[in-house]
Motif scaffolding. Structure first.
Motif, PDB file in Angstrom:
ATOM      1  N   SER A 191      44.624  43.780  35.967  1.00  0.00           N
ATOM      2  CA  SER A 191      44.105  44.875  36.785  1.00  0.00           C
ATOM      3  C   SER A 191      45.140  45.317  37.807  1.00  0.00           C
ATOM      4  N   THR A 192      45.104  46.601  38.151  1.00  0.00           N
ATOM      5  CA  THR A 192      46.011  47.103  39.184  1.00  0.00           C
ATOM      6  C   THR A 192      45.481  46.827  40.579  1.00  0.00           C
ATOM      7  N   ARG A 193      44.271  46.302  40.669  1.00  0.00           N
ATOM      8  CA  ARG A 193      43.649  46.050  41.969  1.00  0.00           C
ATOM      9  C   ARG A 193      43.161  44.600  42.018  1.00  0.00           C
ATOM     10  N   PRO A 194      43.499  43.858  43.074  1.00  0.00           N
ATOM     11  CA  PRO A 194      43.061  42.460  43.151  1.00  0.00           C
ATOM     12  C   PRO A 194      41.606  42.350  43.596  1.00  0.00           C
ATOM     13  N   LYS A 195      41.049  41.163  43.435  1.00  0.00           N
ATOM     14  CA  LYS A 195      39.713  40.888  43.972  1.00  0.00           C
ATOM     15  C   LYS A 195      39.808  40.712  45.491  1.00  0.00           C
ATOM     16  N   ARG A 196      38.704  40.995  46.163  1.00  0.00           N
ATOM     17  CA  ARG A 196      38.694  40.862  47.618  1.00  0.00           C
ATOM     18  C   ARG A 196      38.966  39.419  48.042  1.00  0.00           C
ATOM     19  N   SER A 197      38.466  38.465  47.254  1.00  0.00           N
ATOM     20  CA  SER A 197      38.698  37.055  47.589  1.00  0.00           C
ATOM     21  C   SER A 197      40.173  36.702  47.510  1.00  0.00           C
ATOM     22  N   GLU A 198      40.911  37.333  46.578  1.00  0.00           N
ATOM     23  CA  GLU A 198      42.344  37.076  46.459  1.00  0.00           C
ATOM     24  C   GLU A 198      43.103  37.681  47.640  1.00  0.00           C
ATOM     25  N   VAL A 199      42.688  38.857  48.072  1.00  0.00           N
ATOM     26  CA  VAL A 199      43.308  39.470  49.252  1.00  0.00           C
ATOM     27  C   VAL A 199      43.116  38.558  50.464  1.00  0.00           C
ATOM     28  N   THR A 200      41.905  38.020  50.588  1.00  0.00           N
ATOM     29  CA  THR A 200      41.624  37.109  51.700  1.00  0.00           C
ATOM     30  C   THR A 200      42.445  35.839  51.590  1.00  0.00           C
ATOM     31  N   ASP A 201      42.661  35.361  50.369  1.00  0.00           N
ATOM     32  CA  ASP A 201      43.466  34.160  50.145  1.00  0.00           C
ATOM     33  C   ASP A 201      44.899  34.367  50.620  1.00  0.00           C
ATOM     34  N   VAL A 202      45.494  35.494  50.250  1.00  0.00           N
ATOM     35  CA  VAL A 202      46.855  35.797  50.699  1.00  0.00           C
ATOM     36  C   VAL A 202      46.881  35.937  52.225  1.00  0.00           C
ATOM     37  N   ALA A 203      45.879  36.633  52.758  1.00  0.00           N
ATOM     38  CA  ALA A 203      45.816  36.829  54.210  1.00  0.00           C
ATOM     39  C   ALA A 203      45.753  35.491  54.941  1.00  0.00           C
ATOM     40  N   ASN A 204      44.944  34.571  54.439  1.00  0.00           N
ATOM     41  CA  ASN A 204      44.829  33.261  55.089  1.00  0.00           C
ATOM     42  C   ASN A 204      46.139  32.483  55.016  1.00  0.00           C
ATOM     43  N   ASP A 224      55.739  30.511  55.036  1.00  0.00           N
ATOM     44  CA  ASP A 224      57.001  31.250  55.041  1.00  0.00           C
ATOM     45  C   ASP A 224      57.085  32.193  53.850  1.00  0.00           C
ATOM     46  N   ALA A 225      56.446  31.799  52.746  1.00  0.00           N
ATOM     47  CA  ALA A 225      56.519  32.610  51.531  1.00  0.00           C
ATOM     48  C   ALA A 225      55.252  32.434  50.708  1.00  0.00           C
ATOM     49  N   CYS A 226      54.916  33.482  49.961  1.00  0.00           N
ATOM     50  CA  CYS A 226      53.838  33.436  48.978  1.00  0.00           C
ATOM     51  C   CYS A 226      54.452  33.700  47.609  1.00  0.00           C
ATOM     52  N   MET A 227      53.934  33.013  46.600  1.00  0.00           N
ATOM     53  CA  MET A 227      54.545  33.095  45.273  1.00  0.00           C
ATOM     54  C   MET A 227      53.601  33.716  44.256  1.00  0.00           C
ATOM     55  N   LEU A 228      54.164  34.577  43.418  1.00  0.00           N
ATOM     56  CA  LEU A 228      53.458  35.141  42.273  1.00  0.00           C
ATOM     57  C   LEU A 228      53.981  34.462  41.020  1.00  0.00           C
ATOM     58  N   SER A 229      53.076  34.013  40.167  1.00  0.00           N
ATOM     59  CA  SER A 229      53.465  33.291  38.951  1.00  0.00           C
ATOM     60  C   SER A 229      53.250  34.176  37.728  1.00  0.00           C
ATOM     61  N   GLY A 230      52.131  33.965  37.024  1.00  0.00           N
ATOM     62  CA  GLY A 230      51.855  34.777  35.844  1.00  0.00           C
ATOM     63  C   GLY A 230      51.702  36.253  36.148  1.00  0.00           C
ATOM     64  N   GLU A 231      51.328  36.573  37.392  1.00  0.00           N
ATOM     65  CA  GLU A 231      51.140  37.976  37.755  1.00  0.00           C
ATOM     66  C   GLU A 231      52.391  38.809  37.467  1.00  0.00           C
ATOM     67  N   THR A 232      53.570  38.232  37.741  1.00  0.00           N
ATOM     68  CA  THR A 232      54.807  38.964  37.486  1.00  0.00           C
ATOM     69  C   THR A 232      55.507  38.512  36.209  1.00  0.00           C
ATOM     70  N   ALA A 233      55.198  37.294  35.737  1.00  0.00           N
ATOM     71  CA  ALA A 233      55.891  36.776  34.548  1.00  0.00           C
ATOM     72  C   ALA A 233      55.326  37.364  33.260  1.00  0.00           C
ATOM     73  N   ILE A 234      54.000  37.408  33.153  1.00  0.00           N
ATOM     74  CA  ILE A 234      53.372  37.866  31.908  1.00  0.00           C
ATOM     75  C   ILE A 234      52.288  38.910  32.135  1.00  0.00           C
ATOM     76  N   GLY A 235      52.007  39.245  33.389  1.00  0.00           N
ATOM     77  CA  GLY A 235      50.947  40.196  33.687  1.00  0.00           C
ATOM     78  C   GLY A 235      51.313  41.614  33.277  1.00  0.00           C
ATOM     79  N   LYS A 236      50.301  42.454  33.233  1.00  0.00           N
ATOM     80  CA  LYS A 236      50.514  43.851  32.838  1.00  0.00           C
ATOM     81  C   LYS A 236      51.097  44.689  33.971  1.00  0.00           C
ATOM     82  N   TYR A 237      50.958  44.200  35.203  1.00  0.00           N
ATOM     83  CA  TYR A 237      51.330  45.018  36.364  1.00  0.00           C
ATOM     84  C   TYR A 237      52.200  44.233  37.356  1.00  0.00           C
TER      85      TYR A 237
END
Length: 491
Positions: free
Chosen positions: A293-306, A313-326
């Motif tokens: 999806s091009t839009r995350p779930k609200r719970s995921e936004v809250t997770d990053v915010a927390n 110091d850093a947040c990591m994207l795994s499958g989202e950028t490795a194999i995801g569609k977006y």
């Protein structure tokens, strides 16, 4: 280098993007970097040196093209235990069903399971829990036989071939660094990779062993310890003290410990990293729905915010950028969330030096603390930090000052190291060996990119090597850092 708009548009919280089939093209790497990715992760569990070297070459080329130092993180696979082949590649495990884990790599019945860890049957005991498919399926060992153990399904679910196995209460004999990991570490050293992470760390000696391997191959790459085992939680301070940075690998950790305890441990790990002044990375499923999806779930936004509010110091994207569609949209969204949260807490004074562990020289620590407080109280537009090893830049980063920090160095490796430091923007081509030249350069550069104008203040922090001329250098002997407040002269 970027304009002031582009610099202000990048979050202070650094973003690590994993490269894979969806993101390995040089044009996509450049787009991800411009969107906010600071470090690129190479997952060595999904490809060896032959597959990863072209990615290293592409990242380096993009870094030169956009004139921005980019870090590369080689993530060693570690002793990950996986299922063997499952009949039909997929199987539903019903509650109370019996399954056998058998020795070897061949099963003779659908309810016989094999795995990649040869001593598994020997090291399991009656009562042990076996967690499959990221903890969605759980089995309890009920009987131990000569060449197999009998288990009963406690939590139903679907398992697939080659999925991971977690053994929360089992002390495994598997070495933290396998022969393959050793080979991959040597390749990472030769390839000039900037960070190397060690999976499933259980003890500080394992961290030191990886560092010795890298040093023996001529690499000074920082070692990142991945916290994903119960044993690591039990020896957290020792492991963090031995590490250069830490990653909270929540996928396996959330299976190894009670998932309800996971947020508490995440905060404890980040707080402990702050005490030792070591960068903390939060990883796993941060924007998981953006695989599709091009839009995350609200719970995921809250997770990053927390994670940002916790002080990551850093947040990591795994499958989202490795194999995801977006992949590009995922980085853009991560950057947007981090920026929004940082804006909500901007204006806070620098964090006090609250009894940190002695990772910095005490004089350097005091000077860095003073520089941050001066920049805040004088409403400085920028802090310029000249750092040979990166230690001074890391010290400034750990204060969480919202005065933009520009890191300069004569070493490209140090600049790439700064790509992981919260709030530090590494800048090439600055004269980092002479204070007067650095002041003039900072003045001109800040005005040219629109970050300062005539009359604004810039705080400059550097070592004694910046003192110009033999007399000044003699006077500076024994001085570890210098702080100068400069009023911008402009054109």
């Amino acid at each position: 280098m970027f304009t002031s708009t582009e610099i202000r548009g990048r979050a202070r919280t650094k973003i690590i993007a994993t490269l894979g089939p969806a993101s390995s093209d040089p044009k996509m790497i450049a787009a991800l970097a411009r969107a906010g990715a600071d470090v690129f992760r190479l997952n060595m569990a999904h490809g060896g040196p032959e597959e990863q070297q072209p990615k290293v070459d592409a990242i380096r080329a993009v870094s030169e093209e956009i004139d921005l130092p980019l870090g590369i993180l080689a993530d060693l696979g570690g002793p990950k235990i996986r299922l063997g082949d499952v009949e039909g590649d997929r199987m539903l495990c019903e509650t109370d069903a019996e399954f056998f884990f058998v020795e070897g790599d061949v099963s003779s019945a659908p309810n016989e399971l094999t795995c990649t860890y040869e001593p598994l049957v020997e090291e399991l005991s009656v009562g042990d829990m076996v967690m499959l498919a990221d903890g969605t399926v759980s089995m309890r060992v009920e009987q131990k036989l000569a060449d197999r153990v009998r288990t009963r399904v406690i939590q139903r679910g679907v398992i697939r071939s080659r999925q991971g196995i977690n053994l929360p209460d089992v002390r495994l004999s598997a070495p933290a660094i396998s022969v393959v990991d050793h080979q991959h570490a040597l390749w990472a050293a030769k390839a000039g990779v900037d960070f190397v992470s060690l999976s499933f760390v259980r003890a500080p000696d394992e961290v030191r062993a990886l560092r010795d391997i890298l040093r023996s191959a001529g690499s000074k790459a920082p070692v990142v310890s991945k916290i994903e085992k119960r044993e690591a939680i039990e020896r957290l301070d020792e492991i963090i003290e031995a590490s250069d940075a830490v990653m909270v690998a929540r996928g396996d950790l959330g299976v190894e410990i009670d998932v309800a305890q996971m947020p508490v441990e995440q905060k404890r790990i980040v707080n402990t990293c702050h005490r030792y002044q070591k960068p903390a990375i939060i990883a796993t499923q941060m924007l998981d729905s953006m695989h599709e999806s091009t839009r995350p779930k609200r719970s995921e936004v809250t997770d990053v915010a927390n994670a940002v509010l916790d002080g990551a110091d850093a947040c990591m994207l795994s499958g989202e950028t490795a194999i995801g569609k977006y992949p590009l949209e995922a980085v853009q969204m991560m950057n947007r969330i981090c920026l929004a949260i940082e804006e909500s807490i901007a204006g806070r004074p620098p964090k006090a030096d609250a009894n940190p562990k002695p990772t910095l020289h005490p004089i350097t620590r005091a000077v860095v603390q003073g520089a941050g407080e001066m920049a805040y109280s004088l409403k400085a537009k920028l802090v310029f930090c000249a750092s040979h090893s990166g230690a001074t830049a890391l010290g400034l980063s750990q204060q969480r000052s919202f005065v933009p920090t520009i890191g300069v160095s004569t070493s490209e490796k140090t600049l790439r190291k700064m790509s992981l430091y919260w709030g530090v923007t590494p800048l090439r081509h600055a004269p980092a060996q002479d204070m007067q030249q650095l002041i003039r350069h900072a003045d001109r550069w800040a005005c040219s990119v629109g970050l300062a104008k005539k009359g604004d203040r810039i705080v400059i922090v550097g070592g004694s090597h910046l003192a110009a001329g033999p007399e000044q250098k003699e006077m500076a002997r024994g001085v570890h850092d210098i702080v100068i407040v400069h009023e911008v002269e402009g054109e």
